[in-house]
Design an enzyme around this catalytic site. Structure first.
Site, PDB file in Angstrom:
ATOM      1  N   SER A 164     -25.458  86.315 -81.158  1.00 11.68           N
ATOM      2  CA  SER A 164     -25.020  86.988 -79.929  1.00 11.68           C
ATOM      3  C   SER A 164     -23.768  86.354 -79.343  1.00 11.68           C
ATOM      4  O   SER A 164     -23.269  86.787 -78.304  1.00 11.68           O
ATOM      5  CB  SER A 164     -26.147  86.948 -78.896  1.00 11.68           C
ATOM      6  OG  SER A 164     -26.455  85.615 -78.569  1.00 11.68           O
ATOM      7  N   CYS A 188     -36.695  69.974 -31.056  1.00  8.75           N
ATOM      8  CA  CYS A 188     -35.342  69.728 -30.538  1.00  8.75           C
ATOM      9  C   CYS A 188     -35.196  70.218 -29.112  1.00  8.75           C
ATOM     10  O   CYS A 188     -34.439  69.628 -28.332  1.00  8.75           O
ATOM     11  CB  CYS A 188     -34.311  70.421 -31.417  1.00  8.75           C
ATOM     12  SG  CYS A 188     -34.197  69.670 -33.031  1.00  8.75           S
ATOM     13  N   GLU A 239     -29.394  68.613 -33.645  1.00  9.59           N
ATOM     14  CA  GLU A 239     -29.278  68.267 -32.220  1.00  9.59           C
ATOM     15  C   GLU A 239     -29.616  66.792 -32.014  1.00  9.59           C
ATOM     16  O   GLU A 239     -28.944  66.063 -31.267  1.00  9.59           O
ATOM     17  CB  GLU A 239     -30.258  69.093 -31.380  1.00  9.59           C
ATOM     18  CG  GLU A 239     -30.121  70.603 -31.515  1.00  9.59           C
ATOM     19  CD  GLU A 239     -30.920  71.188 -32.664  1.00  9.59           C
ATOM     20  OE1 GLU A 239     -30.990  70.566 -33.749  1.00  9.59           O
ATOM     21  OE2 GLU A 239     -31.475  72.280 -32.493  1.00  9.59           O
ATOM     22  N   LEU A 271     -27.249  75.497 -70.214  1.00 11.04           N
ATOM     23  CA  LEU A 271     -27.631  75.919 -68.849  1.00 11.04           C
ATOM     24  C   LEU A 271     -26.898  75.136 -67.765  1.00 11.04           C
ATOM     25  O   LEU A 271     -27.433  74.884 -66.690  1.00 11.04           O
ATOM     26  CB  LEU A 271     -29.152  75.856 -68.648  1.00 11.04           C
ATOM     27  CG  LEU A 271     -29.987  76.732 -69.592  1.00 11.04           C
ATOM     28  CD1 LEU A 271     -31.474  76.653 -69.217  1.00 11.04           C
ATOM     29  CD2 LEU A 271     -29.522  78.188 -69.570  1.00 11.04           C
ATOM     30  N   ALA A 327     -35.796  88.597 -68.907  1.00  9.50           N
ATOM     31  CA  ALA A 327     -35.108  89.552 -68.023  1.00  9.50           C
ATOM     32  C   ALA A 327     -36.001  90.771 -67.802  1.00  9.50           C
ATOM     33  O   ALA A 327     -36.153  91.255 -66.674  1.00  9.50           O
ATOM     34  CB  ALA A 327     -33.774  89.964 -68.637  1.00  9.50           C
ATOM     35  N   ARG A 364     -23.173  81.063 -61.834  1.00  8.69           N
ATOM     36  CA  ARG A 364     -24.187  80.028 -62.065  1.00  8.69           C
ATOM     37  C   ARG A 364     -24.063  78.932 -61.017  1.00  8.69           C
ATOM     38  O   ARG A 364     -25.051  78.435 -60.490  1.00  8.69           O
ATOM     39  CB  ARG A 364     -23.975  79.357 -63.431  1.00  8.69           C
ATOM     40  CG  ARG A 364     -24.542  80.089 -64.602  1.00  8.69           C
ATOM     41  CD  ARG A 364     -24.334  79.235 -65.852  1.00  8.69           C
ATOM     42  NE  ARG A 364     -24.851  79.899 -67.043  1.00  8.69           N
ATOM     43  CZ  ARG A 364     -24.844  79.371 -68.265  1.00  8.69           C
ATOM     44  NH1 ARG A 364     -24.308  78.174 -68.465  1.00  8.69           N
ATOM     45  NH2 ARG A 364     -25.345  80.021 -69.279  1.00  8.69           N
TER      46      ARG A 364
HETATM   47  C1  AOF Z   1     -33.321  72.818 -35.382  1.00  9.95           C
HETATM   48  N1  AOF Z   1     -32.306  72.025 -35.812  1.00  9.95           N
HETATM   49  O1  AOF Z   1     -31.154  71.008 -37.417  1.00  9.95           O
HETATM   50  C2  AOF Z   1     -32.912  72.414 -38.061  1.00  9.95           C
HETATM   51  C3  AOF Z   1     -33.941  73.295 -37.606  1.00  9.95           C
HETATM   52  O2  AOF Z   1     -40.122  70.217 -40.700  1.00  9.95           O
HETATM   53  P1  AOF Z   1     -38.990  70.070 -39.741  1.00  9.95           P
HETATM   54  O3  AOF Z   1     -39.358  69.301 -38.517  1.00  9.95           O
HETATM   55  O4  AOF Z   1     -37.729  69.511 -40.378  1.00  9.95           O
HETATM   56  O5  AOF Z   1     -38.642  71.535 -39.202  1.00  9.95           O
HETATM   57  C4  AOF Z   1     -38.093  72.496 -40.065  1.00  9.95           C
HETATM   58  C5  AOF Z   1     -37.855  73.790 -39.312  1.00  9.95           C
HETATM   59  O6  AOF Z   1     -37.018  73.575 -38.185  1.00  9.95           O
HETATM   60  C6  AOF Z   1     -37.129  74.805 -40.176  1.00  9.95           C
HETATM   61  O7  AOF Z   1     -38.017  75.593 -40.919  1.00  9.95           O
HETATM   62  C7  AOF Z   1     -36.361  75.607 -39.147  1.00  9.95           C
HETATM   63  O8  AOF Z   1     -37.187  76.584 -38.539  1.00  9.95           O
HETATM   64  C8  AOF Z   1     -35.999  74.555 -38.114  1.00  9.95           C
HETATM   65  N2  AOF Z   1     -34.717  73.928 -38.486  1.00  9.95           N
HETATM   66  N3  AOF Z   1     -34.090  73.491 -36.278  1.00  9.95           N
HETATM   67  O9  AOF Z   1     -33.581  72.915 -34.180  1.00  9.95           O
HETATM   68  C9  AOF Z   1     -32.074  71.780 -37.096  1.00  9.95           C
HETATM   69  N4  AOF Z   1     -32.708  72.165 -39.376  1.00  9.95           N
HETATM   70 ZN    ZN Z   2     -35.214  71.012 -34.389  1.00 13.32          ZN
END
Ligand code: AOF
Ligand code: ZN
Length: 368
Positions: A170, A87, A54, A206, A275, A186
């Site tokens: 193997s 946000c 946002e 890997l 595993a 993978r």
């Molecule tokens: C939003 N818009 O684009 C994302 C959100 O540590 P911060 O400030 O980056 O916050 C991470 C948390 O914010 C993340 O765990 C999730 O809950 C939210 N992500 N929220 O409004 C975004 N990436």
């Molecule tokens: Zn946010």
């Protein structure tokens, strides 16, 4: 009700979300629409520590340009100050009067943005494209719930359940179609895990490769678990991504540490000891068993001790699919849901809570 223009914008926001990297934070996209439905700005989240979607979109607009506008976001705008500010507040301050988002934020820390927006008089609507939005960040959401990455355990076996001939050879039990399928899978993981014994015995690269042996674009991070040394000239040390070494048997601690590095999905390649340990500890969310029409006999079983002493304790599985791959079969299975258990997708958090990471036990010699 979201309008057709708003639903279109959500489709665009989902495309934008996918441009962001998988990692610690979810992939999120945002579109700002004018009251007439014109796209004013677009944004997406580029990973932990960078602006949220946002804010990324708003940052492209002049200070008053979003007054009266609508924000279309794939995830509920956050309500917390983490690495970045809330946000919900940024949208309110910018004068946004309507917000449409697809998915609720599943974290306790960041949820509540919708309430905060409503309290400020913003018209909030939720739901359009929820399933599509869920699909984009499914692994991240699962990790919030379980505290650890999703684990796929894969092995290839003879029809009689052996992973190697008695002398240890193997290559190759299964055929080219099965091997291609392994490389496809993978490439979808964030980390590929092997035990030190297998690294020493088989010297696996890997990497995720194409049919011609060339490297694919997506390369999971190689992770080596176990207490024996990995040779300085081991193939895994030439992996395009720096390998991580964990000199421990504490798989939960390894998974917790990988989660802290943004790993959402791990692919356990082997061998039988590792595993078996993942299965024994109830950490295998998905089993991929490639079965070749060949008999090997002998003592090199695909799985060793998984903690089953008698038939009452057998690990029952639910088969998700059986697919022919050339002459081989791929069986995909999950732990069966016993009566009273939670579904495999929704593990009991108490039982599966990760141990705290043990950074001391991480012996990273990947720069050798
Ligand atoms: C939003 N818009 O684009 C994302 C959100 O540590 P911060 O400030 O980056 O916050 C991470 C948390 O914010 C993340 O765990 C999730 O809950 C939210 N992500 N929220 O409004 C975004 N990436
Ligand atoms: Zn946010």
């Amino acid at each position: 009700m979201a309008s057709a223009v708003e639903i279109d914008a959500m489709g665009r926001a989902l495309q934008l979300a996918r441009r962001g990297p998988r990692g610690l934070n979810p992939q999120v996209g945002a579109v700002i629409l004018s009251p007439d439905g014109d796209v004013l700005a677009e944004g997406f989240h580029r990973g932990a520590g960078t602006p949220h979607a946002e804010v990324d979109a708003l940052s492209q607009l002049a200070p008053d340009a979003a007054r009266g506008a609508t924000a279309v976001v794939t995830l509920e705008p956050c309500n917390h100050t983490g690495r970045t500010g809330p946000c919900a507040l940024a949208l309110i301050d910018a004068g946004i009067t309507r917000v449409i988002y697809a998915l609720d934020d599943p974290t306790d820390a960041a949820a509540g943005g919708a309430d905060r927006l409503r309290a400020a008089g913003v018209d909030v609507e939720t739901g359009p494209e929820r399933d599509a939005a869920e699909a984009v960040i499914h692994d991240w959401i699962a990790l919030q719930r379980t505290g650890r990455p999703h684990v796929t355990v894969k092995w290839a076996q003879s029809l009689d359940g052996r992973a190697a001939a008695d002398d240890g050879t193997s290559q190759w039990i299964t055929g080219p179609a099965a091997r291609r399928d392994v490389h496809d899978r993978r490439a979808q993981a964030d980390a590929i895990v092997a035990g030190t014994g297998t690294v020493r015995a088989d010297d696996p690269a890997l990497t995720a490769r194409a049919d011609d042996g060339s490297l694919r674009d997506a390369q999971p991070m190689p992770v080596i678990i176990g207490e024996s040394e990995t040779a300085p000239d081991a193939a895994v040390r030439r992996h395009p991504r720096r390998p991580l070494f964990y000199a421990t048997h504490d798989l939960r601690a390894v998974l917790a540490d990988l989660a802290e590095q943004g790993v959402q999905r791990v692919f356990v390649e082997g061998g039988p000891t590792l595993a078996s340990a993942f299965v024994r500890e109830g950490l295998a969310d998905e089993l991929l068993v490639y079965v070749a029409p060949v008999l090997l006999g002998g003592s090199r079983l695909a799985l060793a001790d998984i903690g089953v002493a008698s038939i009452a304790g057998a690990r029952r599985l639910a088969v998700a699919s059986v697919s022919p791959l050339g002459d081989d079969l791929l069986i995909v299975a999950h732990p069966a849901v016993a009566h009273g258990d939670t579904a495999p997708d929704e593990p009991d958090t108490a039982e599966r809570a990760p141990a705290s990471p043990t950074p001391d036990s991480r012996n990273n010699r990947g720069d050798a």
